[in-house]
Design an enzyme around this catalytic site. Structure first.
Site, PDB file in Angstrom:
ATOM      1  N   CYS A 149      -7.088  18.555   4.060  1.00 23.20           N
ATOM      2  CA  CYS A 149      -5.999  18.189   3.390  1.00 23.20           C
ATOM      3  C   CYS A 149      -6.370  16.984   2.662  1.00 23.20           C
ATOM      4  CB  CYS A 149      -4.884  18.169   4.067  1.00 23.20           C
ATOM      5  SG  CYS A 149      -3.544  17.193   3.165  1.00 23.20           S
TER       6      CYS A 149
ATOM      7  N   CYS B 210      -4.363  13.791   3.311  1.00 20.42           N
ATOM      8  CA  CYS B 210      -4.642  13.311   4.808  1.00 20.42           C
ATOM      9  C   CYS B 210      -6.018  12.495   4.790  1.00 20.42           C
ATOM     10  CB  CYS B 210      -4.686  14.439   5.486  1.00 20.42           C
ATOM     11  SG  CYS B 210      -3.301  15.260   6.604  1.00 20.42           S
TER      12      CYS B 210
ATOM     13  N   ASP C 119      -2.128   7.997  -8.810  1.00 18.96           N
ATOM     14  CA  ASP C 119      -2.464   9.502  -9.232  1.00 18.96           C
ATOM     15  C   ASP C 119      -3.843   9.709 -10.055  1.00 18.96           C
ATOM     16  OD1 ASP C 119      -0.353  12.290  -9.347  1.00 18.96           O
ATOM     17  OD2 ASP C 119      -2.166  12.347 -10.948  1.00 18.96           O
TER      18      ASP C 119
ATOM     19  N   HIS D  40       0.639  15.026   8.518  1.00 23.41           N
ATOM     20  CA  HIS D  40       0.620  16.256   7.575  1.00 23.41           C
ATOM     21  C   HIS D  40       1.684  16.978   7.648  1.00 23.41           C
ATOM     22  CE1 HIS D  40      -1.146  18.938   5.064  1.00 23.41           C
ATOM     23  NE2 HIS D  40      -0.462  19.845   5.714  1.00 23.41           N
TER      24      HIS D  40
ATOM     25  N   ASN E 196       7.660  17.550  -5.789  1.00 24.56           N
ATOM     26  CA  ASN E 196       7.832  18.974  -5.881  1.00 24.56           C
ATOM     27  C   ASN E 196       7.693  19.687  -4.698  1.00 24.56           C
ATOM     28  OD1 ASN E 196       7.908  18.989  -8.862  1.00 24.56           O
ATOM     29  ND2 ASN E 196       5.755  18.205  -8.838  1.00 24.56           N
TER      30      ASN E 196
ATOM     31  N   GLY F 217       6.034  24.024  -8.759  1.00 20.85           N
ATOM     32  CA  GLY F 217       4.797  23.837  -9.006  1.00 20.85           C
ATOM     33  C   GLY F 217       4.163  22.759  -8.149  1.00 20.85           C
TER      34      GLY F 217
ATOM     35  N   HIS G 276       4.735  14.411  -0.850  1.00 18.12           N
ATOM     36  CA  HIS G 276       4.389  13.422  -1.654  1.00 18.12           C
ATOM     37  C   HIS G 276       5.515  13.034  -2.573  1.00 18.12           C
ATOM     38  CE1 HIS G 276       2.427  17.005  -3.548  1.00 18.12           C
ATOM     39  NE2 HIS G 276       2.785  16.278  -4.748  1.00 18.12           N
TER      40      HIS G 276
ATOM     41  N   HIS H 283       6.169  11.189  -6.338  1.00 14.63           N
ATOM     42  CA  HIS H 283       5.523  10.721  -7.437  1.00 14.63           C
ATOM     43  C   HIS H 283       6.505   9.439  -7.826  1.00 14.63           C
ATOM     44  CE1 HIS H 283       2.994  14.327  -8.801  1.00 14.63           C
ATOM     45  NE2 HIS H 283       3.940  14.972  -8.016  1.00 14.63           N
TER      46      HIS H 283
HETATM   47  P1  AMP Z   1       2.360  18.126  -7.212  1.00 13.55           P
HETATM   48  O1  AMP Z   1       1.994  19.186  -8.370  1.00 13.55           O
HETATM   49  O2  AMP Z   1       3.698  17.660  -7.204  1.00 13.55           O
HETATM   50  O3  AMP Z   1       1.795  18.752  -6.037  1.00 13.55           O
HETATM   51  O4  AMP Z   1       1.312  16.846  -7.436  1.00 13.55           O
HETATM   52  C1  AMP Z   1       0.192  16.765  -6.983  1.00 13.55           C
HETATM   53  C2  AMP Z   1      -0.394  15.416  -7.538  1.00 13.55           C
HETATM   54  O5  AMP Z   1      -1.592  15.170  -6.903  1.00 13.55           O
HETATM   55  C3  AMP Z   1      -0.974  15.524  -9.229  1.00 13.55           C
HETATM   56  O6  AMP Z   1      -0.154  14.696  -9.907  1.00 13.55           O
HETATM   57  C4  AMP Z   1      -2.524  15.425  -9.065  1.00 13.55           C
HETATM   58  O7  AMP Z   1      -2.705  14.756 -10.163  1.00 13.55           O
HETATM   59  C5  AMP Z   1      -2.581  14.451  -7.885  1.00 13.55           C
HETATM   60  N1  AMP Z   1      -3.576  14.539  -7.108  1.00 13.55           N
HETATM   61  C6  AMP Z   1      -4.551  15.619  -7.015  1.00 13.55           C
HETATM   62  N2  AMP Z   1      -5.711  15.361  -6.085  1.00 13.55           N
HETATM   63  C7  AMP Z   1      -5.700  14.075  -6.194  1.00 13.55           C
HETATM   64  C8  AMP Z   1      -6.502  13.197  -5.724  1.00 13.55           C
HETATM   65  N3  AMP Z   1      -7.649  13.121  -5.084  1.00 13.55           N
HETATM   66  N4  AMP Z   1      -6.127  11.545  -5.904  1.00 13.55           N
HETATM   67  C9  AMP Z   1      -4.865  11.172  -6.483  1.00 13.55           C
HETATM   68  N5  AMP Z   1      -4.184  12.332  -7.117  1.00 13.55           N
HETATM   69  C10 AMP Z   1      -4.388  13.407  -6.830  1.00 13.55           C
HETATM   70 ZN    ZN Z   2      -2.411  16.576   4.816  1.00 15.61          ZN
END
Ligand code: AMP
Ligand code: ZN
Length: 113
Positions: A4, A7, A29, A45, A86, A92, A99, A101
């Protein structure tokens, strides 16, 4: 949880954190949708809001405290910010680790995320 990405970031294996305590971590992000776009995650997690259980209460409280801390660190406490989480397929959700945002730094349109 093995494999993950959030994680791994939350426990310091990869990337860099902007805030952390015993329960939560925050980082920027990778693909920012606003001048300020940070993510606040529990160190445990948990897949998403639907997967939260009553024993996770402390994480929920700490997430909201961390949101305020990150807003302060980013200098947007006064100007304002938007919080989005989300949950599941239709929202999506792409990373299956809970998490939040934090989006800020400009007047946000209705269409963001
Ligand atoms: P969600 O669509 O709400 O699941 O958002 C996932 C978010 O994680 C997206 O905005 C991605 O740009 C961000 N994301 C994915 N991988 C990473 C990473 N390694 N470091 C920082 N952000 C990430
Ligand atoms: Zn995790």
């Amino acid at each position: 949880m093995e494999d993950c990405i959030f994680c791994k970031i939350a426990n310091g294996e990869i990337g860099s954190l902007i805030y952390e305590n015993e329960y939560v971590a925050a980082f920027d992000d990778l693909n920012p949708q606003a001048p300020v776009h940070s993510l606040i995650v529990p160190k445990k997690h948990i897949e998403n809001i639907e997967a939260l259980e009553s024993e996770d209460e402390k994480y929920v409280v700490e997430i909201f405290k961390a949101i305020k801390e990150v807003a302060k660190l980013k200098g947007v406490s006064e100007s304002g910010y938007r919080i989005i989480s989300n949950c599941g397929k239709d929202a999506g959700q792409t990373v299956m680790h809970l998490h939040f945002h934090l989006l800020a730094g400009k007047e946000l349109s209705d269409k963001i995320l």
